[in-house]
Scaffold this active site. Structure first.
Site, short mmCIF file in Angstrom:
data_model
loop_
_atom_site.label_atom_id
_atom_site.label_comp_id
_atom_site.label_asym_id
_atom_site.label_seq_id
_atom_site.Cartn_x
_atom_site.Cartn_y
_atom_site.Cartn_z
N CYS A 336 92.44 -82.83 62.79
CA CYS A 336 92.71 -83.30 61.43
C CYS A 336 94.22 -83.26 61.13
CB CYS A 336 91.90 -82.49 60.41
SG CYS A 336 91.76 -83.29 58.80
N HIS A 436 86.27 -82.04 62.36
CA HIS A 436 86.03 -80.62 62.18
C HIS A 436 84.64 -80.28 62.74
CE1 HIS A 436 89.50 -79.85 59.64
NE2 HIS A 436 89.19 -80.90 58.90
#
Length: 488
Positions: A336, A436
């Site tokens: 991310c 994630h």
């Protein structure tokens, strides 16, 4: 709005301090009730955390409530955590209401906004009481914070409005447990004291007989029963809500070293729990003033403020240490915000994560990122290919405001049901992804560890480890707490 219905059994767990054991106790009680066939759900009106989860309908909630929903055997929804505060400065946070980002507010502005946000909080709570037989509620911090009592929506302010019973938990391992419990109760109003049904002491080590005089004193002084004393649970491996948990099992001889630099605004550090619990991974978190040691893999984690955290990374000379690591053949991964840092440029023209402007990335991946006003929130699944001729299943979730442009025709290592994700660079040494939770599925975890150089991989079942942890808590709750005193 209408009053909360009373057909559903409710209980609120408040704590004398942060990290007293509220999240864990709620998960344990939820699992105990689920075992008995009770349709139970967790609830936390307001959560402040940079660890979050994405619900199936694309909402964002605190990670702890997702774990508690897992303990209940149900899917998490935005109503289990209607207000999530994600700090982006020391005095401000992004305010997320019923799963969607509203706006950034400073502490004073949000304190005034609490009058408004109580309405959706109560609406979410009522929806759960209509759907489930029991709702177990988690407080936030301590109800005795005098400066936060006005317009409180997280502790006794919510308990009074929703008219729910309360127990107070304290961590004896910290010391001063009787002062914590007695003092917390004393600082409450008379009506708030009346709704406290008892105390729970958490993480006790030793012979309970040595504690009994203190328990008797507490009950005599307060008129409130001690519902139970939970022991210190050795070997408990469960996701931490806020502070990074560095506890891990001892790595075997055949292992690799994985380093995670800790940023000031690190987000979703629970991504690394499967590695923390893996028998062949020596996971180390590196903080301010520390040097990145020799390692097989460096992972740049997610960040709530990517550009400022990238500046911090450089201030620690970690950029030079990453460069040296790559020169010696090591692998680097970014998740991310960490993925964005590995690219050429990060721009934030609207000032979403701080001051507007642009920052040069580390330059290892041919990507550029622009921070947009609308956040991407979704659960994803697909396949991952990192090592030659090996494709495995992958699942995860995305939480990011950045939109990343890939400036290469090279195929993405992750093929999703609705597109592609990620990129490999620097001669297969650098891997970036938005996913994630990528390590939670053992096939993807094994593929990444093999890419990083681990051989003879022994599969570690993270889901079973999480299940075992929740069952350990539930077993302790059943053995040491008198839930009959609470009507359960």
């Amino acid at each position: 709005m209408d009053k909360i219905t009373k057909t559903t059994r409710t209980l609120m767990v408040q704590g004398t301090t942060s990290d007293a054991g509220k999240s864990v106790l709620v998960a344990g009680i939820c699992r105990v009730l689920a075992r008995k066939g009770v349709r139970v759900a967790p609830f936390k009106s307001q959560n402040m955390a940079l660890n979050s989860a994405v619900t199936k309908d694309g909402g964002e909630i605190g990670r702890a409530q997702a774990v508690q929903a897992f303990a209940c055997g149900i899917d998490p929804t935005v109503h289990m955590n209607p207000v999530l505060l994600k700090p982006n400065t020391d005095i401000g946070a992004q305010v997320i209401v019923q799963g969607k980002a509203l706006e950034d507010m400073d502490a004073i502005g949000y304190n005034s906004y609490k009058k408004v946000v109580m309405k959706p909080i109560l609406e979410s709570f009522q929806q759960l009481t209509e759907e489930y037989d029991a709702v177990i509620i988690e407080g936030a911090g301590s109800p005795a914070e005098i400066n936060l009592r006005e317009n409180d929506v997280a502790n006794m302010g919510f308990a009074e409005e929703a008219d729910v019973p309360v127990i107070i938990v304290a961590d004896i391992d910290r010391g001063g447990v009787f002062a914590h419990l007695y003092g917390t109760l004393a600082l409450l109003s008379e009506s708030e004291q009346a709704r406290v049904k008892g105390f729970v002491i958490n993480r006790f080590r030793g012979d309970i007989k040595l504690l009994e005089p203190g328990l008797d004193w507490l009950e005599q002084k307060t008129g409130k029963p001690v519902i139970g004393v939970l022991p210190y649970l050795h070997g408990l491996m469960l996701e931490a809500e806020d502070a990074i948990d560095v506890q891990q099992i001892d790595a075997e001889v055949n292992s690799i070293t994985v380093i995670v630099p800790v940023f000031p605004r690190i987000s979703n550090h629970t991504d690394f729990d499967p590695l923390r619990m893996h028998p062949q991974v020596n996971l180390q978190f590196i903080g301010k003033g520390q040097t990145i040691p020799p390692a097989d893999l460096i992972i740049l984690p997610g960040s709530k403020s990517v550009r400022s955290d990238l500046d911090y990374l450089r201030s620690q000379n970690w950029d030079k240490q990453i460069q040296r690591h790559l020169r010696f053949g090591g692998k680097v991964m970014g998740i991310c915000g960490g993925y964005q840092m590995l690219g050429e440029l990060i721009s934030d023209p609207y000032g979403i994560e701080g001051e507007s402007g642009s920052t040069q990335g580390l330059g290892y991946l041919p990507i550029t990122t622009e921070i947009k006003q609308h956040k991407q929130l979704k659960q994803v699944s697909g396949s991952l290919t990192l090592t030659a001729n090996n494709t495995v299943a992958v699942t995860g979730y995305e939480i990011h405001a950045g939109v990343t442009a890939v400036e290469t025709e090279q195929g993405a290592p992750i093929k999703l049901t609705d597109g592609e994700d990620g990129i490999l660079g620097v001669g297969n040494q650098v891997f970036g992804t938005y996913l994630h939770g990528i390590f939670e599925q053992h096939s993807a975890c094994n593929e990444i560890l093999a890419w990083a150089g681990l051989t003879d991989i022994r599969t570690s079942d993270f889901q079973k480890t999480k299940e075992d942890g929740i069952n350990m808590i539930a077993d302790a709750v059943e053995q040491y707490l008198d839930l009959n005193k609470l009507g359960f």
